[in-house]
Design an enzyme around this catalytic site. Structure first.
Site, PDB file in Angstrom:
ATOM      1  N   HIS A 302     -26.361  44.293  22.034  1.00  0.00           N
ATOM      2  CA  HIS A 302     -27.761  44.712  22.065  1.00  0.00           C
ATOM      3  C   HIS A 302     -27.992  45.589  23.289  1.00  0.00           C
ATOM      4  O   HIS A 302     -27.398  45.362  24.335  1.00  0.00           O
ATOM      5  CB  HIS A 302     -28.681  43.479  22.148  1.00  0.00           C
ATOM      6  CG  HIS A 302     -30.082  43.754  21.741  1.00  0.00           C
ATOM      7  ND1 HIS A 302     -31.013  44.304  22.598  1.00  0.00           N
ATOM      8  CD2 HIS A 302     -30.704  43.596  20.556  1.00  0.00           C
ATOM      9  CE1 HIS A 302     -32.157  44.432  21.967  1.00  0.00           C
ATOM     10  NE2 HIS A 302     -32.001  44.019  20.727  1.00  0.00           N
ATOM     11  N   ASP A 359     -29.542  39.820  14.070  1.00  0.00           N
ATOM     12  CA  ASP A 359     -29.025  40.118  12.725  1.00  0.00           C
ATOM     13  C   ASP A 359     -27.794  39.311  12.359  1.00  0.00           C
ATOM     14  O   ASP A 359     -27.300  39.432  11.237  1.00  0.00           O
ATOM     15  CB  ASP A 359     -28.698  41.616  12.638  1.00  0.00           C
ATOM     16  CG  ASP A 359     -29.961  42.454  12.744  1.00  0.00           C
ATOM     17  OD1 ASP A 359     -30.003  43.372  13.573  1.00  0.00           O
ATOM     18  OD2 ASP A 359     -30.918  42.144  12.008  1.00  0.00           O
TER      19      ASP A 359
HETATM   20  C1  SDX Z   1     -31.493  45.406  16.312  1.00  0.00           C
HETATM   21  O1  SDX Z   1     -33.520  47.580  20.268  1.00  0.00           O
HETATM   22  C2  SDX Z   1     -33.912  46.462  19.672  1.00  0.00           C
HETATM   23  O2  SDX Z   1     -34.677  45.716  20.192  1.00  0.00           O
HETATM   24  C3  SDX Z   1     -33.337  46.271  18.250  1.00  0.00           C
HETATM   25  C4  SDX Z   1     -33.629  44.946  17.579  1.00  0.00           C
HETATM   26  C5  SDX Z   1     -35.109  44.789  17.256  1.00  0.00           C
HETATM   27  O3  SDX Z   1     -35.563  43.652  17.095  1.00  0.00           O
HETATM   28  O4  SDX Z   1     -35.797  45.842  17.063  1.00  0.00           O
HETATM   29  O5  SDX Z   1     -33.210  43.874  18.429  1.00  0.00           O
HETATM   30  C6  SDX Z   1     -32.885  44.861  16.233  1.00  0.00           C
HETATM   31  O6  SDX Z   1     -31.309  46.565  16.036  1.00  0.00           O
HETATM   32  C7  SDX Z   1     -30.375  44.526  16.804  1.00  0.00           C
HETATM   33  C8  SDX Z   1     -29.011  45.273  16.911  1.00  0.00           C
HETATM   34  C9  SDX Z   1     -28.400  45.346  15.497  1.00  0.00           C
HETATM   35  N1  SDX Z   1     -27.204  46.212  15.503  1.00  0.00           N
HETATM   36  C10 SDX Z   1     -25.957  45.706  15.374  1.00  0.00           C
HETATM   37  O7  SDX Z   1     -25.709  44.501  15.357  1.00  0.00           O
HETATM   38  C11 SDX Z   1     -24.866  46.766  15.231  1.00  0.00           C
HETATM   39  C12 SDX Z   1     -23.672  46.413  16.146  1.00  0.00           C
HETATM   40  N2  SDX Z   1     -24.124  46.547  17.554  1.00  0.00           N
HETATM   41  C13 SDX Z   1     -23.891  47.816  18.173  1.00  0.00           C
HETATM   42  O8  SDX Z   1     -23.747  48.949  17.421  1.00  0.00           O
HETATM   43  C14 SDX Z   1     -24.560  47.942  19.548  1.00  0.00           C
HETATM   44  O9  SDX Z   1     -24.323  46.774  20.224  1.00  0.00           O
HETATM   45  C15 SDX Z   1     -26.013  48.297  19.604  1.00  0.00           C
HETATM   46  C16 SDX Z   1     -26.332  49.514  18.812  1.00  0.00           C
HETATM   47  C17 SDX Z   1     -26.852  47.148  19.128  1.00  0.00           C
HETATM   48  C18 SDX Z   1     -26.366  48.571  21.067  1.00  0.00           C
HETATM   49  O10 SDX Z   1     -25.650  49.685  21.446  1.00  0.00           O
HETATM   50  P1  SDX Z   1     -25.783  50.332  22.926  1.00  0.00           P
HETATM   51  O11 SDX Z   1     -26.754  49.561  23.741  1.00  0.00           O
HETATM   52  O12 SDX Z   1     -25.978  51.789  22.778  1.00  0.00           O
HETATM   53  O13 SDX Z   1     -24.389  50.006  23.547  1.00  0.00           O
HETATM   54  P2  SDX Z   1     -23.083  50.877  23.331  1.00  0.00           P
HETATM   55  O14 SDX Z   1     -22.994  51.317  21.891  1.00  0.00           O
HETATM   56  O15 SDX Z   1     -23.045  51.927  24.385  1.00  0.00           O
HETATM   57  O16 SDX Z   1     -21.969  49.767  23.582  1.00  0.00           O
HETATM   58  C19 SDX Z   1     -21.595  49.420  24.920  1.00  0.00           C
HETATM   59  C20 SDX Z   1     -20.132  49.052  24.809  1.00  0.00           C
HETATM   60  C21 SDX Z   1     -19.312  50.129  24.083  1.00  0.00           C
HETATM   61  O17 SDX Z   1     -17.985  50.094  24.576  1.00  0.00           O
HETATM   62  P3  SDX Z   1     -17.568  51.210  25.707  1.00  0.00           P
HETATM   63  O18 SDX Z   1     -17.833  52.563  25.087  1.00  0.00           O
HETATM   64  O19 SDX Z   1     -18.433  50.928  26.920  1.00  0.00           O
HETATM   65  O20 SDX Z   1     -16.090  50.944  25.922  1.00  0.00           O
HETATM   66  O21 SDX Z   1     -19.984  47.864  24.018  1.00  0.00           O
HETATM   67  C22 SDX Z   1     -19.257  48.168  22.823  1.00  0.00           C
HETATM   68  C23 SDX Z   1     -19.284  49.654  22.640  1.00  0.00           C
HETATM   69  O22 SDX Z   1     -18.124  50.106  21.962  1.00  0.00           O
HETATM   70  N3  SDX Z   1     -19.948  47.494  21.732  1.00  0.00           N
HETATM   71  C24 SDX Z   1     -19.360  46.852  20.731  1.00  0.00           C
HETATM   72  C25 SDX Z   1     -20.398  46.338  19.942  1.00  0.00           C
HETATM   73  N4  SDX Z   1     -21.571  46.688  20.467  1.00  0.00           N
HETATM   74  C26 SDX Z   1     -21.298  47.413  21.577  1.00  0.00           C
HETATM   75  N5  SDX Z   1     -18.071  46.652  20.436  1.00  0.00           N
HETATM   76  C27 SDX Z   1     -17.804  45.936  19.320  1.00  0.00           C
HETATM   77  N6  SDX Z   1     -18.740  45.387  18.502  1.00  0.00           N
HETATM   78  C28 SDX Z   1     -20.050  45.579  18.790  1.00  0.00           C
HETATM   79  N7  SDX Z   1     -20.991  45.060  17.994  1.00  0.00           N
END
Ligand code: SDX
Length: 424
Positions: A302, A359
């Site tokens: 998140h 989720d």
């Molecule tokens: C919701 O914003 C809100 O409040 C949203 C929400 C709401 O109520 O409105 O809470 C609802 O959208 C919840 C999130 C649902 N999405 C997912 O579950 C999809 C999987 N999660 C990711 O795609 C990610 O964690 C996000 C999109 C939720 C957050 O992404 P960020 O904050 O942009 O973080 P990032 O993509 O830059 O990740 C940081 C690091 C990365 O690695 P590095 O590039 O630093 O090496 O963490 C890794 C990412 O690769 N990473 C993950 C991961 N999530 C982040 N690696 C593996 N699996 C994951 N799920």
């Protein structure tokens, strides 16, 4: 409140404290005084507005709606009461709650012509495609609540949206399974009425199961609002141009659909089903950690929470309770719990502070209730409509608000003259 300043270059910029959470540096004059823009794709360090609706402490895993902790609201309140709280700022007394609930109840019917919209979609249309289309079309039917400068019309449009989303969502489901639409039943609760419109049939009485009604209402509460997430920011940006509220909420629905956002609940359950057995979890954990693999653990991570998402904690317990009360054993829940335990002990997830989010468990409950995965984000949109309209109203009433128009760091070609095709 401005207590101090931050020096940027040779200028001091006011620093403002909120009631809780990080301070902000007010850079509204920064470009005018420095000739420079700030650069923050994804808005990781940017406060887009001032708001009093919802506060998240991502490090502590705290979520407050108008100051009330989400776990207390989930356990003790109702979705109608949380809707009133978000819209009005205070918990209602019994008379206020009854009046609000009655107002919403009496707006649940849709204009009869809107039913024909559904028949224009293919039977296998994703219900979110239908939601985007039908909600966007509402402005063609409710002209008397689109003047956003009129607080009365804003509240009528807000009530209409909150009231009609269950009807629109249930009709999207009915259309996809080839069953007739059911009209709302004003004798039922908001959530009970939604369940009847979704799972009832004209051929027989539908009895609302109190266990399912309570679980569904709790799920709605947990999804109601969440600060300036992507879809809420979309609603605010659309609203900042003066677009009508129905168009703004349709824009929010479109944004929520993405798998990185509200679409993750559908993706998470599909992922858990694909994993199938706990023995296959290490393979998926390895894929999630592999930089060359675009796969991510859906329902994990998140932007704000760097600790447990408090909503996930409530949903995790609710999943066990609902399955137990319904007498359902779903191996997907076991896989989810095993995956959570393995991931939370893995250095990659620990270092990146990746925890289950809202989720991760919601799909287990929704599936047990009987919803297909394609309806999961529809249910998220139904609940988040309360937060979207509350945030939209707050934005319209904010004296500081103006049309949102970000700038950019331009790295394209500098000016050059056109060359006729024969000379290229
Ligand atoms: C919701 O914003 C809100 O409040 C949203 C929400 C709401 O109520 O409105 O809470 C609802 O959208 C919840 C999130 C649902 N999405 C997912 O579950 C999809 C999987 N999660 C990711 O795609 C990610 O964690 C996000 C999109 C939720 C957050 O992404 P960020 O904050 O942009 O973080 P990032 O993509 O830059 O990740 C940081 C690091 C990365 O690695 P590095 O590039 O630093 O090496 O963490 C890794 C990412 O690769 N990473 C993950 C991961 N999530 C982040 N690696 C593996 N699996 C994951 N799920």
């Amino acid at each position: 409140m401005t207590d101090s300043t931050l020096k940027l270059g040779d200028k001091d910029y006011p620093v403002r404290k909120g009631s809780v959470g990080p301070e902000v540096v007010d850079i509204r004059k920064f470009y005018g005084q420095s000739g420079m823009f700030t650069y923050d794709p994804g808005f990781t360090s940017t406060a887009s507005c001032e708001s009093g609706l919802t506060y998240i402490d991502g490090d502590e895993g705290v979520l407050l709606h108008r100051g009330y902790p989400i776990d207390q609201l989930a356990e003790q309140s109702s979705f109608m009461e949380v809707a009133y709280l978000l819209l009005n700022g205070e918990l209602p007394d019994q008379g206020e709650l009854d009046k609000f609930t009655n107002t919403i109840t009496r707006h649940t019917m849709l204009h009869e012509q809107l039913a024909t919209f559904y028949r224009g979609f293919r039977r296998d249309a994703h219900p979110m495609a239908i939601m985007c289309g039908v909600v966007g079309a509402l402005s063609a039917f409710y002209h008397d609540s689109t003047d956003i400068s009129d607080p009365h019309q804003r509240m009528v449009a807000s009530h209409r949206l909150i009231a009609k989303m269950p009807t629109i969502a249930a009709m999207a489901y009915k259309y996809s399974v080839g069953q007739p639409f059911l009209y709302p039943d004003n004798s039922l609760s908001y959530t009970g009425n939604f369940l009847r419109m979704t799972f009832g049939v004209p051929a027989e009485e539908y009895h609302v199961d109190p266990v399912i009604e309570s679980a569904m209402d709790k799920i709605f509460i947990l999804h109601a609002d969440h600060e300036q997430n992507a879809s809420t920011s979309t609603v605010r940006l659309a609203g900042s141009s003066g677009a009508n509220p129905f168009a703004c909420i349709a824009a929010g629905i479109a944004c929520l659909w993405g798998p990185a956002h509200g679409g993750a609940n559908e993706a998470a359950l599909n992922m858990l089903r694909e994993i199938g057995r706990p023995e296959r979890i290490p393979e998926y954990i390895a894929r999630a950690k592999n930089k060359d693999d675009p796969f991510r653990l859906m329902g994990f991570g998140h932007r704000v929470y760097k600790n447990f998402d408090p909503r996930a904690k409530v949903l995790s317990q609710a999943a066990a309770d609902v399955l137990d009360k319904l007498g359902i054993s779903d191996p997907v829940l076991d896989t989810a719990r095993e995956l959570e335990q393995i991931a939370l002990k893995d250095d990659y997830f620990i270092e990146k502070k990746l925890y289950p989010n809202v989720d991760f468990y919601s799909g287990v409950i929704l599936s047990a209730i009987g919803f297909p995965t394609t309806m999961f984000t529809v249910l998220f949109a139904l609940a988040r409509t309360v937060g979207w309209v509350a945030q939209w109203n707050e934005m319209i009433s904010d004296p500081d608000q103006k049309i949102g128009r970000p700038r950019q760091l331009y790295t394209g070609p500098t000016q050059r003259d056109y060359v006729p095709v024969g000379q290229r």
